[in-house]
Design a protein around this motif. Structure first.
Motif, PDB file in Angstrom:
ATOM      1  N   PRO A 269       0.975  -1.159   0.068  1.00 29.08           N
ATOM      2  CA  PRO A 269      -0.001  -0.108   0.021  1.00 29.08           C
ATOM      3  C   PRO A 269       0.846   1.131  -0.031  1.00 29.08           C
ATOM      4  N   MET A 270       0.413   2.251  -0.609  1.00 33.63           N
ATOM      5  CA  MET A 270       1.019   3.472  -0.833  1.00 33.63           C
ATOM      6  C   MET A 270       0.091   4.662  -0.110  1.00 33.63           C
ATOM      7  N   PHE A 271       0.639   5.184   0.956  1.00 33.17           N
ATOM      8  CA  PHE A 271      -0.226   5.872   1.691  1.00 33.17           C
ATOM      9  C   PHE A 271      -0.092   7.744   1.395  1.00 33.17           C
ATOM     10  N   VAL A 272      -0.919   8.402   1.342  1.00 32.92           N
ATOM     11  CA  VAL A 272      -0.889   9.691   1.534  1.00 32.92           C
ATOM     12  C   VAL A 272      -1.396  10.221   2.807  1.00 32.92           C
ATOM     13  N   LEU A 273      -0.717  11.145   3.515  1.00 29.29           N
ATOM     14  CA  LEU A 273      -0.759  11.215   4.901  1.00 29.29           C
ATOM     15  C   LEU A 273      -1.657  12.769   4.973  1.00 29.29           C
ATOM     16  N   SER A 274      -2.474  12.923   6.249  1.00 30.39           N
ATOM     17  CA  SER A 274      -2.938  13.928   6.718  1.00 30.39           C
ATOM     18  C   SER A 274      -2.412  14.276   8.119  1.00 30.39           C
ATOM     19  N   HIS A 275      -1.889  15.627   8.003  1.00 30.14           N
ATOM     20  CA  HIS A 275      -1.468  16.127   9.485  1.00 30.14           C
ATOM     21  C   HIS A 275      -2.675  16.691  10.459  1.00 30.14           C
ATOM     22  N   PRO A 276      -3.026  16.056  11.609  1.00 30.16           N
ATOM     23  CA  PRO A 276      -3.725  16.717  12.650  1.00 30.16           C
ATOM     24  C   PRO A 276      -3.119  17.807  13.132  1.00 30.16           C
ATOM     25  N   ALA A 277      -3.956  19.002  12.950  1.00 32.13           N
ATOM     26  CA  ALA A 277      -3.406  20.467  13.317  1.00 32.13           C
ATOM     27  C   ALA A 277      -4.177  20.961  14.592  1.00 32.13           C
ATOM     28  N   LEU A 278      -5.306  20.773  14.641  1.00 33.20           N
ATOM     29  CA  LEU A 278      -6.481  21.175  15.895  1.00 33.20           C
ATOM     30  C   LEU A 278      -7.035  20.077  16.492  1.00 33.20           C
ATOM     31  N   LEU A 279      -7.199  20.145  17.566  1.00 39.60           N
ATOM     32  CA  LEU A 279      -8.383  19.433  18.467  1.00 39.60           C
ATOM     33  C   LEU A 279      -9.272  20.161  19.036  1.00 39.60           C
ATOM     34  N   GLY A 280     -10.430  19.967  18.688  1.00 37.49           N
ATOM     35  CA  GLY A 280     -11.770  20.884  18.937  1.00 37.49           C
ATOM     36  C   GLY A 280     -12.250  20.530  20.243  1.00 37.49           C
ATOM     37  N   VAL A 281     -13.025  21.265  20.724  1.00 38.37           N
ATOM     38  CA  VAL A 281     -13.483  21.139  22.293  1.00 38.37           C
ATOM     39  C   VAL A 281     -14.671  19.844  21.961  1.00 38.37           C
ATOM     40  N   ALA A 282     -15.194  19.740  20.977  1.00 37.28           N
ATOM     41  CA  ALA A 282     -16.079  18.647  20.913  1.00 37.28           C
ATOM     42  C   ALA A 282     -15.476  17.362  20.369  1.00 37.28           C
ATOM     43  N   GLY A 283     -14.037  17.287  20.362  1.00 35.88           N
ATOM     44  CA  GLY A 283     -13.405  15.997  20.051  1.00 35.88           C
ATOM     45  C   GLY A 283     -13.046  15.700  18.625  1.00 35.88           C
ATOM     46  N   ASP A 284     -13.255  17.014  17.801  1.00 36.21           N
ATOM     47  CA  ASP A 284     -12.903  17.045  16.226  1.00 36.21           C
ATOM     48  C   ASP A 284     -11.518  17.136  16.232  1.00 36.21           C
ATOM     49  N   LEU A 285     -10.948  16.481  14.722  1.00 37.54           N
ATOM     50  CA  LEU A 285      -9.656  16.650  14.507  1.00 37.54           C
ATOM     51  C   LEU A 285      -9.742  17.594  13.120  1.00 37.54           C
ATOM     52  N   SER A 286      -8.948  18.738  13.101  1.00 35.08           N
ATOM     53  CA  SER A 286      -8.737  19.500  11.808  1.00 35.08           C
ATOM     54  C   SER A 286      -7.441  18.946  11.301  1.00 35.08           C
ATOM     55  N   LEU A 287      -7.888  18.995   9.903  1.00 33.23           N
ATOM     56  CA  LEU A 287      -6.420  18.347   9.192  1.00 33.23           C
ATOM     57  C   LEU A 287      -6.010  19.413   8.054  1.00 33.23           C
ATOM     58  N   PHE A 288      -4.871  19.358   7.505  1.00 37.30           N
ATOM     59  CA  PHE A 288      -4.565  19.700   6.258  1.00 37.30           C
ATOM     60  C   PHE A 288      -4.676  19.507   5.209  1.00 37.30           C
ATOM     61  N   THR A 289      -5.718  18.433   5.005  1.00 35.96           N
ATOM     62  CA  THR A 289      -6.173  17.797   3.839  1.00 35.96           C
ATOM     63  C   THR A 289      -7.722  17.795   3.860  1.00 35.96           C
ATOM     64  N   ASP A 290      -8.271  17.399   2.844  1.00 36.97           N
ATOM     65  CA  ASP A 290      -9.919  17.194   2.843  1.00 36.97           C
ATOM     66  C   ASP A 290     -10.099  15.776   3.324  1.00 36.97           C
ATOM     67  N   ILE A 291     -11.052  15.548   3.800  1.00 36.77           N
ATOM     68  CA  ILE A 291     -11.517  14.171   4.417  1.00 36.77           C
ATOM     69  C   ILE A 291     -12.901  13.779   4.104  1.00 36.77           C
TER      70      ILE A 291
END
Length: 394
Positions: A269-291
């Motif tokens: 498998p060849m992976f493309v990575l997403s870097h988690p940037a922010l952890l929200g108060v509701a437990g969400d993760l903000s990335l630098f890629t679309d998801i």
């Protein structure tokens, strides 16, 4: 084809332009057809591009700001007054063109307009280029790629990086012959007369931990396996990320990004990575890629040693894709994630040495970006984070 590079740590834009243009002119015997320019935010001044255009008439310019410094075959370059790096290319039997378009509120339209303008500048309207090099601000990369592909199709490799700054404060800029641009897409189309090779990889491996994105919005992961994404990610990292509550997690998440399988090569498998940037108060993760909902995300892990060696390995693969040995390379371009660079900043001389070993004696220019674009397998163009993208000529 001739390729040459130069750099400057001068304390003013005009001097930096003079030093680098003089060096290129001496090595190439004249002005290049294509000038790739990367500089730190301190040198992103209109005077820089204006002076380069004056010293190198006819050169078409593409590039953007690079985080903290630049690298060439001469080393890793950074200084208190910023850094400028250039790569010049002369190829009388080839064709090259650069186009730019304001991003506006439609990244796909901007990508399509920029590549269409680049084809006109190359004198190859309505043709499909051999390669595309791109630069844009962070946050819109998937739309830009879709726009470029709407004009030229999905089979042409699209390579490049998103402009960066020092503190993720929006000071990133793009460069074109028109000058220093803000919130623009800049695209170069390349019809080289020589062979080329491209590769796009990361220095990370899967840990065996994975889950399905069950709720997502744009670049936010809300749930993984129907649980808050931050909770799942905190468990995967054994509490290393998320133990301090909501907030920025960019630095601490660098060793453990999320990966998605983009393709397989002989079952690997060849992976493309997403870097988690922010952890929200509701437990969400903000990335630098679309998801998207339904995506399978794997927790990846990298070490300083793997990040140091990866750039050289990607160059090896790019040369192999082109069908020549690294020692036969004419030169190349390297995009190295700014987050990875900051993680191994004290070892950047080793990163340069790894590239030198892979392309002994060949000139190269490297930039440190906040998003990387490349062709993984069979021109499978993707946007990712914490990646290395390379283009070589031989």
């Amino acid at each position: 084809m001739k390729i040459a590079t130069a750099f400057s740590l001068a304390d003013c834009a005009e001097q930096a332009a003079f030093e680098t243009s003089r060096a290129l002119h001496g090595q190439l015997g004249g002005a290049p057809q294509l000038l790739v320019l990367y500089a730190t935010e301190h040198r992103a001044e209109p005077a820089l591009v204006a002076a380069l255009s004056a010293h190198l008439p006819g050169a078409q310019i593409i590039g953007g700001t690079s985080c903290a410094g630049v690298m060439t075959e001469k080393g890793f370059h950074c200084g208190p007054d910023g850094a400028v790096g250039v790569l010049g290319l002369v190829d009388p039997e080839g064709a090259y063109g650069v186009g730019a378009s304001a991003l506006g509120d439609d990244a796909q339209a901007a990508g399509a307009t920029a590549v269409a303008r680049a084809l006109v500048a190359a004198g190859r309207d309505f043709e499909i280029p051999t390669l595309v090099w791109c630069c844009q601000p962070p946050g819109c990369e998937e739309g830009v790629l879709a726009g470029i592909q709407s004009v030229i199709g999905a089979r042409t490799p699209i390579i490049g990086g998103s402009s960066a700054d020092e503190a993720i404060a929006g000071a990133w800029r793009q460069f074109a012959s028109e000058g220093v641009l803000q919130d623009h897409v800049v695209v170069a189309v390349l019809f080289p007369s020589t062979r080329h090779g491209a590769a796009f990889q990361s220095g990370y491996a899967p840990t065996g931990l994975f889950g399905v994105v069950t709720r997502a919005q744009d670049r936010q992961v809300l749930e993984i396996d129907h649980r808050p994404a931050g909770e799942v990610y905190g468990h995967w990292t054994e509490g290393v990320v998320g133990c301090d509550g909501a907030g920025a997690i960019l630095a601490m998440s660098t060793p453990t990004p999320l990966g998605r399988v983009a393709a397989e090569v002989q079952g690997v498998p060849m992976f493309v990575l997403s870097h988690p940037a922010l952890l929200g108060v509701a437990g969400d993760l903000s990335l630098f890629t679309d998801i998207s909902e339904g995506d399978v995300v794997h927790m990846m892990r990298g070490s300083p040693e793997s990040l140091v060696k990866r750039a050289g390995l990607v160059i090896d693969d790019a040369c192999a894709m082109g069908g020549w040995r690294g020692a036969d390379s004419l030169g190349g371009l390297v995009i190295y994630c700014g987050g990875c660079m900051l993680h191994v900043r004290d070892q950047m001389d080793e990163v340069v040495e790894e590239i030198r070993r892979s392309m002994p004696g060949a000139p190269f220019l490297g930039a440190f970006t906040f998003g990387e674009q490349g062709a993984i397998v069979d021109s499978c163009n993707r946007h990712g984070n914490l990646m290395v993208s390379a283009l070589t000529f031989g």
